[in-house]
Write an enzyme that holds these catalytic residues in place. Structure first.
Site, mmCIF file in Angstrom:
data_model
loop_
_atom_site.group_PDB
_atom_site.id
_atom_site.type_symbol
_atom_site.label_atom_id
_atom_site.label_comp_id
_atom_site.label_asym_id
_atom_site.label_seq_id
_atom_site.Cartn_x
_atom_site.Cartn_y
_atom_site.Cartn_z
ATOM 1 N N LYS A 128 -10.381 -0.611 10.726
ATOM 2 C CA LYS A 128 -10.445 -1.865 9.975
ATOM 3 C C LYS A 128 -10.687 -3.045 10.909
ATOM 4 O O LYS A 128 -10.683 -4.195 10.511
ATOM 5 C CB LYS A 128 -9.163 -2.056 9.169
ATOM 6 C CG LYS A 128 -9.002 -0.984 8.080
ATOM 7 C CD LYS A 128 -7.907 -1.323 7.108
ATOM 8 C CE LYS A 128 -7.366 -0.110 6.380
ATOM 9 N NZ LYS A 128 -8.107 0.270 5.183
ATOM 10 N N CYS A 146 -4.650 2.254 -3.784
ATOM 11 C CA CYS A 146 -3.462 2.889 -3.201
ATOM 12 C C CYS A 146 -2.230 2.018 -3.389
ATOM 13 O O CYS A 146 -1.385 1.918 -2.497
ATOM 14 C CB CYS A 146 -3.654 3.211 -1.722
ATOM 15 S SG CYS A 146 -5.001 4.334 -1.399
ATOM 16 N N ASP A 200 3.135 -4.049 8.532
ATOM 17 C CA ASP A 200 1.957 -3.229 8.280
ATOM 18 C C ASP A 200 0.738 -4.138 8.459
ATOM 19 O O ASP A 200 0.421 -4.949 7.595
ATOM 20 C CB ASP A 200 2.042 -2.664 6.852
ATOM 21 C CG ASP A 200 0.732 -2.050 6.383
ATOM 22 O OD1 ASP A 200 -0.246 -2.007 7.166
ATOM 23 O OD2 ASP A 200 0.683 -1.604 5.217
ATOM 24 N N HIS A 234 0.880 -1.166 0.000
ATOM 25 C CA HIS A 234 0.000 0.000 0.000
ATOM 26 C C HIS A 234 0.921 1.221 0.000
ATOM 27 O O HIS A 234 2.022 1.166 0.559
ATOM 28 C CB HIS A 234 -0.838 -0.049 1.274
ATOM 29 C CG HIS A 234 -1.896 0.995 1.394
ATOM 30 N ND1 HIS A 234 -1.611 2.306 1.683
ATOM 31 C CD2 HIS A 234 -3.251 0.920 1.280
ATOM 32 C CE1 HIS A 234 -2.750 2.993 1.750
ATOM 33 N NE2 HIS A 234 -3.756 2.167 1.499
ATOM 34 N N GLN A 238 -4.361 -4.713 7.254
ATOM 35 C CA GLN A 238 -5.308 -5.728 6.763
ATOM 36 C C GLN A 238 -5.217 -7.031 7.546
ATOM 37 O O GLN A 238 -6.035 -7.921 7.345
ATOM 38 C CB GLN A 238 -5.045 -6.024 5.279
ATOM 39 C CG GLN A 238 -5.225 -4.823 4.373
ATOM 40 C CD GLN A 238 -6.656 -4.322 4.343
ATOM 41 O OE1 GLN A 238 -7.597 -5.085 4.558
ATOM 42 N NE2 GLN A 238 -6.828 -3.052 4.081
#
Lengths: 405, 136
Positions: free
Chosen positions: A225, A363, A199, A122, A202
């Site tokens: 999220k 993105c 990261d 991303h 997700q």
């Protein structure tokens, strides 16, 4: 214990909405998840019962607000198995969390150093490191993926070397749904002495994240999220690193002593949290975590696997549809293109049928170029989606295909 | 084929009673929008949306403004045809006087031209109006 989907869905007021007279089918969960009543109640409760600024008030409300806010930090620390509550830094989201780390690294990197990210980033985990490298003179290296969207582990192994100072990579790809073997990748990076950030934007909503087990140095994620509010997120980092990490923003809350000439910084976690924090957001995020933790995680994961399996099977059987990203370990995301149709057109026609998906580059412009597509249509699933909704996606796609032919 | 006028489009779209017919009409309009020459689709004419992109080439012909537009998405192309029905070969004064938001509302398509949509349409309208302002 199995998942009572009807009862689960009933906790999300928005899921009973209609769009253009059709029931909302919300398949844009990788962008943001919907919020259960428990989270909405926590926000309302904070603002109706105990709104006050935290830490500095000399009154009962301020004490109560501070207690709730700091208790939220404990909730996060327990959730991800942090060693200490001070390792949990509140941020505005994953992006800010990565910026704190990349900005700090930019002050430590020098020419000849290397930073490694992957081809599936991303922009939040790419532009940050690109800019840190541009500022410091370090080299940015990109670990390639195979055409199916899986990371090329052999290439990754050759790219980590004694010059690699930092490795930053996604737990789960937002555009493709690929689940990376983060534990193995972290081990490879640590073996050459690099620091590692995962990261987790997700990854966080799909099950048990244990930062000790992963072995990474930083893990970044967002509340929204994970069924929580927007504008709140977390940087988890090892205490020994965070204690001396270059400060991010300066101002109130984060200082120890201030004179006109100079200032000294406070201790963790405040030194990385300048200004009035997102108090309600933190409390809402903790409510989301508490709500999520009372679910049967095995049943949740089995249901999510059933959703992606059904979506993949129907996509494979759908003539004229190409799945973008066929990693063997995938979760939550079906990215695809309809041959001859622009993803935006597909999105328009699904939207008109009450089906919310995302279309575009997600993105991740370099990833789209790598895969040779202008963008994709992305259906992303969460624990409250039903198999009927997966079916609804494909009947809506049939209509889109015939209208766009 | 020549594109219908904005009044004709409002009449045509009012005639359809379901969304499928309306969208099919917009898709057909999009297909009938003349394609731009590839060499005209340059970076400086590109308005990149995060969902779809639009190219805009403009020429001043006497008092009138002439446009060539194209999107990579066919429905956006159709929406561009609606925009062209309002703006093509009009004077700067006419362009600035035209109520584009009211027009899209009359077409019941206002959500496609809302600033929140990443399809580049709003930016194209802003560019055209900016050009018209410079001319007037």
């Amino acid at each position: 214990m199995s998942l009572d989907l009807a009862a689960l869905r009933a906790q999300f007021p928005i899921l009973s909405r209609q769009i253009d007279g059709k029931p909302l089918v919300y398949l844009d969960n990788a962008a943001t998840t919907q919020k259960p009543q428990a989270v909405i109640d926590a926000l309302v409760s904070f603002y109706t019962e105990c709104n006050a600024n935290v830490h500095r008030g000399a009154h009962a409300l301020a004490d109560e607000a501070t207690r709730r806010y700091e208790h939220a930090r404990d909730t996060v620390a327990n959730f991800i198995h942090a060693n200490d509550r001070q390792e949990v830094i509140w941020t505005s989201g994953t992006t800010e969390a990565i910026n704190i780390v990349a900005n700090g690294m930019a002050q430590q990197l020098k020419a000849g150093d290397q930073v490694l990210v992957t081809e599936m980033e991303h922009h939040a985990n790419l532009v940050t490191w690109q800019q840190a490298c541009l500022r410091s003179g370090a080299e940015l290296h990109i670990a390639p993926i195979y055409d199916n969207g899986e990371l090329d582990l052999n290439a990754f192994a050759t790219l980590v070397n004694e010059k690699t100072r930092f490795v930053s990579l996604p737990h789960v790809s937002n555009a493709l749904g690929t689940v990376n073997p983060i534990k193995e990748l972290t081990r490879m990076a640590k073996a050459v002495g690099a620091l590692v950030l995962i990261d987790g934007a997700q990854g966080i909503a799909h099950g048990q994240v244990d930062v000790q087990d992963i072995g990474c140095d930083f893990y970044a994620f967002s509340g929204h999220k994970l069924f929580g509010p927007t504008g709140i997120g977390v940087l988890w980092g090892r205490q020994a690193l965070l204690e001396n990490w270059p400060v991010w923003q300066t101002g109130g809350e984060m200082i120890a002593k201030v004179t006109y000439e100079c200032s000294t910084w406070g201790s963790l976690p405040n030194r990385l949290e300048a200004g009035t924090p997102n108090i309600a957001g933190a409390i809402g995020m903790a409510a989301a975590i508490n709500w999520f933790m009372q679910l049967d995680v095995n049943a949740v994961q089995a249901h999510e696997q059933a959703l992606i399996r059904s979506a993949t099977e129907q996509a494979e059987a759908f003539a004229g549809l190409t799945i973008i990203g066929n990693a063997s370990n995938k979760i939550g995301v079906l990215s695809f293109v309809l041959d001859g149709s622009h993803p935006a057109d597909v999105g328009f026609i699904l939207d008109r049928q009450g089906i919310a998906i995302r279309t575009g580059d997600h993105c991740a412009q370099p990833l789209m170029r790598r895969l040779g597509v202008p963008g994709t249509a992305r259906a992303s699933f969460s624990i409250y989606n039903s198999l009927d909704e997966v079916d609804a996606l494909f009947s809506a796609l049939k209509k889109a295909q015939s209208m766009l032919a | 084929m020549s594109l219908p006028s904005s009044e004709e489009i409002i009449d045509d779209l009012a005639f359809f009673d379901d969304w499928e017919q309306r969208y099919q009409y917009i898709i057909d309009l999009g297909k009938s929008l003349p394609a731009m020459q590839d060499e005209d689709k340059t970076e400086d004419r590109l308005v990149r949306g995060c969902q779809s992109s639009v190219w805009l080439k403009s020429q001043i012909q006497g008092e009138h403004l002439h446009f060539e537009v194209e999107s990579d998405a066919i429905i956006v192309n159709g929406l561009l045809a609606l925009v062209m029905a309002a703006y093509q070969d009009k004077t700067a004064k006419n362009i600035l006087a035209f109520d584009i938001d009211g027009y899209f509302q009359a077409l019941d398509l206002e959500r496609h031209i809302s600033p929140t949509r990443g399809n580049g349409l709003r930016a194209i309208v802003a560019k055209i109006r900016h050009l018209a302002e410079q001319q007037s």
